[in-house]
Scaffold this active site. Structure first.
Site, PDB file in Angstrom:
ATOM      1  CB  ALA A 123      -0.918  -0.022   1.219  1.00 58.84           C
ATOM      2  CB  ALA A 124       3.277   2.098  -2.596  1.00 58.92           C
ATOM      3  CB  ALA A 125      -0.246   6.269  -2.762  1.00 62.20           C
ATOM      4  N   PRO A 126       1.388   7.829  -0.425  1.00 61.43           N
ATOM      5  CG  PRO A 126       1.885   9.879   0.610  1.00 61.43           C
ATOM      6  CD  PRO A 126       1.253   8.536   0.871  1.00 61.43           C
ATOM      7  N   GLY A 127       4.090   7.564  -1.070  1.00 63.58           N
ATOM      8  CA  GLY A 127       5.443   7.205  -1.474  1.00 63.58           C
ATOM      9  C   GLY A 127       6.527   7.436  -0.444  1.00 63.58           C
ATOM     10  CE  LYS A 129       4.573   3.723   6.421  1.00 62.79           C
ATOM     11  NZ  LYS A 129       3.617   4.749   5.936  1.00 62.79           N
ATOM     12  CD  GLU A 147      -2.513   3.594  -2.988  1.00 64.53           C
ATOM     13  OE1 GLU A 147      -3.720   3.658  -2.681  1.00 64.53           O
ATOM     14  OE2 GLU A 147      -1.609   3.405  -2.149  1.00 64.53           O
ATOM     15  CG  ASP A 192       1.687   1.655   6.416  1.00 61.88           C
ATOM     16  OD1 ASP A 192       1.729   1.454   7.647  1.00 61.88           O
ATOM     17  OD2 ASP A 192       1.369   2.744   5.914  1.00 61.88           O
ATOM     18  CB  CYS A 245      -1.167   5.277  11.314  1.00 59.87           C
ATOM     19  SG  CYS A 245      -2.469   5.394  10.063  1.00 59.87           S
TER      20      CYS A 245
END
Length: 473
Positions: A123-127, A129, A147, A192, A245
């Site tokens: 789950a990459a966006a916004p980038g 990590k 994403e 994440d 989070c």
């Protein structure tokens, strides 16, 4: 700033039931009402921490190290003239504005590990990590950045581009597909996970407006599916980091225990109590980090590190993939591209990359991506380095920002005035200079793009998504 933060009574009752006995609710509520400290991460693909610290001192920035990330710092800076995001250092990709807690999962993923060849960021966006992982990989191997939300893939790509990442392959799928489509392909996986966001109150006063306990239970079901898929995608002896989070044990410890119950002895929890000084203060009995905001003056966060000790049977899927639109360049064609690039811009192709062709476009893929080609559909792979035309190649922006070292012969150095014009997408006329052909563009020691001489003017080659039009440094 957040004294009026909305915290539902039901949420406070829930938190009180899971809070460790050595912590208290009064300090939890007080920390939720304090604004977050601003933090940045130095992008070591572009600059060393030592060199960045010199720059920061020159600019009057005060930096305090983030204990769980060697490249992370809390920052105090005067932003009255230009926000941090509009400084030349940020636009050049020298640093990323990143919440300190979010630096922890990649640090946990790479704890004691140095040589991952294939990594998945589910789950990459916004980038933030993703670019941190790329720096930890030093642009080697392949990093699959997925994403789910199509609207966020564009910003993910822009950040990858700005930070000089060349080993990424982007995809746009529900993270639950990876276990079936790419089983046991990755040395490391970061999940994440989407979550109820209970730890984000300090940056969003309304984060808890729609909170209900039922929403926590519902999203935990999705997280369990995602962690199973991530585990299937992992090679035996590979490492999975699961992070959120949020604070609810339903979305954190219970999700990890679900994985253990599903796959038994193939799952091993690895302790993170030595990840940084005082990590013990938030370490659970399983070795997870369950971070309440008052402990490190941060967001609320959860991080678990899990090792896959044995192969497991992947789910069966029926694949329907269209024809792959790229063709691998012959050795002769790859050599020709390499020679022309060296001749035109004094840049060498990295040895762990491959040239692929799509119509008139020339792309550079990470060599480690090849086993996945034909097995999965990516929305973007590697970097576009050139377009072919009658007289040879027209080199592209990412050649400059991902492959140049700054020591090439064919460089034009810009003044601060010209650099501002450049970042606004305008052509520049460096005083007393002229030339012909393509040229690397540099400002204050950093390569910022690729231009083309037209007499005494350098034609701007900055991609539209990186152009800023006001309030610059």
């Amino acid at each position: 700033m957040h004294a009026n933060v909305y915290i539902p009574e039901e949420f406070l009752t829930h938190i009180e039931s899971i809070m460790p006995s050595h912590l208290d609710m009064a300090s939890f509520v007080a920390s939720c009402q304090k604004p977050l400290r601003k933090s940045i991460r130095v992008n070591t693909l572009k600059i060393s921490v030592e060199d960045f610290l010199v720059r920061a001192k020159e600019k009057g920035w005060e930096l305090e190290p983030v204990p769980w990330c060697e490249t992370g710092f809390w920052i105090t800076a005067d932003e009255s003239e230009a926000p941090l995001g509009n400084t030349a250092e940020h636009m050049s990709g020298l640093f990323y504005i990143q919440e300190a807690s979010s630096m922890m999962p990649p640090s946990a993923l790479f704890q004691g590990e140095a040589d991952y060849q294939a990594v998945l960021d589910t789950a990459a966006a916004p980038g933030s990590k993703t670019t941190q992982i790329a720096a930890l990989m030093n642009n080697r191997g392949v990093l699959v950045a997925n994403e789910y939300a199509a609207s966020r893939v564009k910003v993910l790509h822009a950040n990858i581009e700005r930070c000089g990442v060349r080993n990424a392959a982007l995809s746009n799928f529900d993270g639950r597909v990876f276990g079936g489509w790419l089983p046991e392909q990755f040395d490391a996986v970061l999940l994440d996970a989407p979550c109820s966001g209970e730890g984000t109150i300090r940056k969003d006063a309304d984060a808890m407006k729609n909170w209900t306990y039922q929403s926590v239970v519902d999203i935990a079901d999705t997280q369990k599916d995602l962690i199973e898929s991530a585990f299937h995608a992992l090679k035996p002896n590979g490492v999975l980091v699961y992070s959120t989070c949020t604070l609810s044990t339903e979305e954190n410890q219970q999700v990890c225990h679900h994985l253990k119950e599903t796959f038994g002895d193939a799952v091993e929890f690895e302790s993170l109590e030595s990840l940084f000084d005082n990590a013990k203060a938030t370490t659970t009995e399983e070795g997870f980090l369950h971070i309440f905001p008052q402990v490190y003056d941060s967001e609320g966060f959860f991080v678990a590190r899990i090792r896959k000790l044995a192969s497991v049977t992947p789910p069966e899927v029926k694949k329907r993939l269209g024809k792959f639109p790229f063709e691998k360049a012959s050795k002769k064609a790859q050599q020709e591209v390499a020679e022309q690039l060296l001749g035109a811009l004094d840049i060498e192709l990295p040895s762990d990359t491959q040239v692929w062709i799509r119509d008139k476009d020339v792309w550079l893929f990470p060599e480690a991506l090849e086993p996945m080609i034909g097995e999965f559909r990516f929305s973007r792979m590697g970097i576009k380095i050139a377009e072919t035309h009658k007289k040879g190649y027209r080199w592209q922006h990412q050649v400059a920002t991902t492959l140049a070292t700054g020591n090439e012969a064919n460089i034009v150095d810009l003044s601060i005035e010209d650099a501002r014009e450049w970042f606004m997408g305008r052509d520049v006329r460096p005083e007393g200079l002229s030339g012909e052909g393509e040229v690397l563009v540099k400002y204050n020691g950093a390569i910022i793009g690729l231009g083309k001489w037209v007499g005494n003017r350098v034609k701007n080659g900055l991609p539209r998504e990186l152009v800023r039009d006001k309030n610059l440094f």
